[in-house]
Design an enzyme around this catalytic site. Structure first.
Site, PDB file in Angstrom:
ATOM      1  N   ASP A  24       0.827  -1.213   0.000  1.00 34.06           N
ATOM      2  CA  ASP A  24       0.000   0.000   0.000  1.00 34.06           C
ATOM      3  C   ASP A  24       0.863   1.265   0.000  1.00 34.06           C
ATOM      4  OD1 ASP A  24      -2.425   1.347  -0.057  1.00 34.06           O
ATOM      5  OD2 ASP A  24      -2.619   1.390   2.132  1.00 34.06           O
TER       6      ASP A  24
ATOM      7  N   SER B 139      -7.600  -5.544  -5.008  1.00 32.52           N
ATOM      8  CA  SER B 139      -8.668  -6.129  -4.193  1.00 32.52           C
ATOM      9  C   SER B 139     -10.013  -6.072  -4.920  1.00 32.52           C
ATOM     10  CB  SER B 139      -8.778  -5.381  -2.858  1.00 32.52           C
ATOM     11  OG  SER B 139      -9.328  -4.089  -3.069  1.00 32.52           O
ATOM     12  N   THR B 140     -10.946  -6.857  -4.446  1.00 34.68           N
ATOM     13  CA  THR B 140     -12.308  -6.804  -4.983  1.00 34.68           C
ATOM     14  C   THR B 140     -12.816  -5.357  -4.922  1.00 34.68           C
ATOM     15  OG1 THR B 140     -12.721  -9.042  -4.169  1.00 34.68           O
ATOM     16  CG2 THR B 140     -14.653  -7.705  -4.686  1.00 34.68           C
TER      17      THR B 140
ATOM     18  N   ASN C 249     -11.085  -2.680  -5.029  1.00 34.70           N
ATOM     19  CA  ASN C 249     -10.369  -1.791  -5.945  1.00 34.70           C
ATOM     20  C   ASN C 249     -11.076  -1.654  -7.297  1.00 34.70           C
ATOM     21  OD1 ASN C 249      -7.047  -2.795  -4.779  1.00 34.70           O
ATOM     22  ND2 ASN C 249      -8.276  -1.054  -4.136  1.00 34.70           N
TER      23      ASN C 249
ATOM     24  N   ARG D  89      -4.704  -1.665   9.092  1.00 38.93           N
ATOM     25  CA  ARG D  89      -5.910  -2.468   8.864  1.00 38.93           C
ATOM     26  C   ARG D  89      -5.578  -3.567   7.860  1.00 38.93           C
ATOM     27  NH1 ARG D  89      -7.866   2.830   6.884  1.00 38.93           N
ATOM     28  NH2 ARG D  89      -7.324   3.033   4.688  1.00 38.93           N
TER      29      ARG D  89
ATOM     30  N   SER E 239      -7.950  -4.726   5.416  1.00 36.87           N
ATOM     31  CA  SER E 239      -8.628  -4.501   4.132  1.00 36.87           C
ATOM     32  C   SER E 239      -9.059  -5.782   3.396  1.00 36.87           C
ATOM     33  CB  SER E 239      -7.751  -3.635   3.207  1.00 36.87           C
ATOM     34  OG  SER E 239      -7.406  -2.421   3.835  1.00 36.87           O
TER      35      SER E 239
HETATM   36  C1  IPE Z   1      -5.447  -2.722  -0.144  1.00 38.22           C
HETATM   37  O1  IPE Z   1      -5.119  -1.401  -0.308  1.00 38.22           O
HETATM   38  C2  IPE Z   1      -5.448  -3.415  -1.468  1.00 38.22           C
HETATM   39  C3  IPE Z   1      -4.137  -3.540  -2.123  1.00 38.22           C
HETATM   40  C4  IPE Z   1      -2.987  -3.168  -1.618  1.00 38.22           C
HETATM   41  C5  IPE Z   1      -4.163  -4.137  -3.434  1.00 38.22           C
HETATM   42  P1  IPE Z   1      -6.240  -0.274  -0.413  1.00 38.22           P
HETATM   43  O2  IPE Z   1      -5.529   1.018  -0.581  1.00 38.22           O
HETATM   44  O3  IPE Z   1      -7.230  -0.639  -1.457  1.00 38.22           O
HETATM   45  O4  IPE Z   1      -6.933  -0.385   1.011  1.00 38.22           O
HETATM   46  P2  IPE Z   1      -7.798   0.664   1.827  1.00 38.22           P
HETATM   47  O5  IPE Z   1      -8.854   1.164   0.903  1.00 38.22           O
HETATM   48  O6  IPE Z   1      -6.877   1.767   2.239  1.00 38.22           O
HETATM   49  O7  IPE Z   1      -8.307  -0.085   2.998  1.00 38.22           O
HETATM   50  C1  IPE Z   2      -1.672   0.217  -3.393  1.00 35.41           C
HETATM   51  O1  IPE Z   2      -1.464   1.584  -3.403  1.00 35.41           O
HETATM   52  C2  IPE Z   2      -1.963  -0.340  -4.765  1.00 35.41           C
HETATM   53  C3  IPE Z   2      -3.361  -0.749  -4.970  1.00 35.41           C
HETATM   54  C4  IPE Z   2      -4.290  -0.705  -4.067  1.00 35.41           C
HETATM   55  C5  IPE Z   2      -3.716  -1.226  -6.285  1.00 35.41           C
HETATM   56  P1  IPE Z   2      -2.675   2.616  -3.406  1.00 35.41           P
HETATM   57  O2  IPE Z   2      -3.070   2.873  -4.804  1.00 35.41           O
HETATM   58  O3  IPE Z   2      -3.753   2.150  -2.503  1.00 35.41           O
HETATM   59  O4  IPE Z   2      -1.960   3.896  -2.798  1.00 35.41           O
HETATM   60  P2  IPE Z   2      -2.546   4.885  -1.705  1.00 35.41           P
HETATM   61  O5  IPE Z   2      -2.960   4.036  -0.539  1.00 35.41           O
HETATM   62  O6  IPE Z   2      -3.688   5.606  -2.335  1.00 35.41           O
HETATM   63  O7  IPE Z   2      -1.392   5.771  -1.372  1.00 35.41           O
HETATM   64 MG    MG Z   3      -4.128   2.370  -0.529  1.00 35.38          MG
END
Ligand code: IPE
Ligand code: IPE
Ligand code: MG
Length: 250
Positions: free
Chosen positions: A21, A66-67, A69, A195, A197
């Site tokens: 993340d 993730s689902t 996403n 968390r 997630s």
């Molecule tokens: C979790 O990250 C999913 C991945 C790293 C692929 P997110 O950025 O989607 O999670 P939340 O929304 O902060 O919980």
């Molecule tokens: C993780 O990075 C990659 C995916 C969830 C695909 P993020 O895109 O969630 O990056 P932040 O959390 O917005 O910084």
């Molecule tokens: Mg993120």
């Protein structure tokens, strides 16, 4: 001194799971588009996989998409799907050379045709890899997989194939996408959020959790080694007392 030297080779976590993340925030902090963060994240995965192999980790499962996403802006979803295709093409020869076997968990049916095909080709091409298994969680969430397992078992009860009493933890585990892998020993989340997630909820029941502020594009082998050293400093009791655990390891 590298943290690698501080790792006890006899107690390396067999399975490490990572929530990669912070790509977007990393890019923003540099005045770049979110896509630049995702692109940089590919290199981090390459390096971290190398580090995991070096440390003797056998399974590395990374949360790639993730689902939930799927609810991101269409443009970003497209960028991520294309990036996966590009990264797989780029990385497959090196994976074969290094004994990496690629696996995917998640709802592959939701992926665009060319992304799915590329993934499947790479899974086939790397199937002989014995050194480390890299598992990409794509279009994955725990609630999706647990609901799917429950549906499958319910249908078998309905059809008289199994009795409700036959549904044990082991049977349910055997219907999850992770059936072929041991449970993660260590879960790492980068990017500062504390968390999980919807990631491997069933499987991390007894994993050690490690959170760090480093954004994923800046994470690398040394950060992984540091997490492993921290993991090795913890006592995994699995519900027992500390005395019982130290008697067992004597
Ligand atoms: C979790 O990250 C999913 C991945 C790293 C692929 P997110 O950025 O989607 O999670 P939340 O929304 O902060 O919980
Ligand atoms: C993780 O990075 C990659 C995916 C969830 C695909 P993020 O895109 O969630 O990056 P932040 O959390 O917005 O910084
Ligand atoms: Mg993120």
């Amino acid at each position: 001194m590298s943290y690698l030297n501080q790792i006890d080779p006899k107690r390396v976590p067999q399975h490490v799971a990572i929530i990669m993340d912070g790509n977007g925030r990393w890019a923003k902090s540099k005045g770049q588009p979110r896509s630049a963060g995702h692109q940089a994240g590919v290199k981090s995965l390459h390096e971290t996989l190398r580090g995991a192999k070096e440390a003797g980790v056998k399974y590395l499962t990374v949360y790639t998409f993730s689902t939930e996403n799927w609810n991101r802006p269409r443009q970003e979803v497209e960028t991520l799907m294309n990036l996966m295709v590009w990264a797989i093409e780029q990385e497959t020869p090196g994976m074969i050379e290094n004994g990496v076997s690629l696996q995917v968990i998640g709802d592959m049916d939701r992926l665009p045709e060319n992304t799915r095909q590329r993934l499947q080709k790479c899974i086939g091409d790397t199937a002989a890899g014995q050194v480390i298994t890299l598992i990409l969680a794509i279009s994955y969430s725990s609630r999706w997989e647990i609901a799917r397992a429950a549906r499958e078992l319910a249908a078998e009860v309905r059809d008289g194939k199994i009795s409700p009493e036959a549904i044990t933890e082991e049977l349910l585990s055997s219907r999850l996408t992770t059936v072929r892998y041991p449970d993660p020993d260590l879960l790492i989340r980068t990017g500062g959020e504390v968390r999980v997630s919807n990631y491997l909820l069933w499987q991390i029941a007894y994993a050690e959790l490690y959170f760090c502020d480093t954004y994923w594009p800046e994470f690398g082998p040394e950060d992984l080694y540091k997490a492993i050293v921290e993991y090795q400093s913890r006592e995994r009791r699995f519900g027992k007392t500390s005395e019982q655990v130290s008697d067992e390891t004597k």
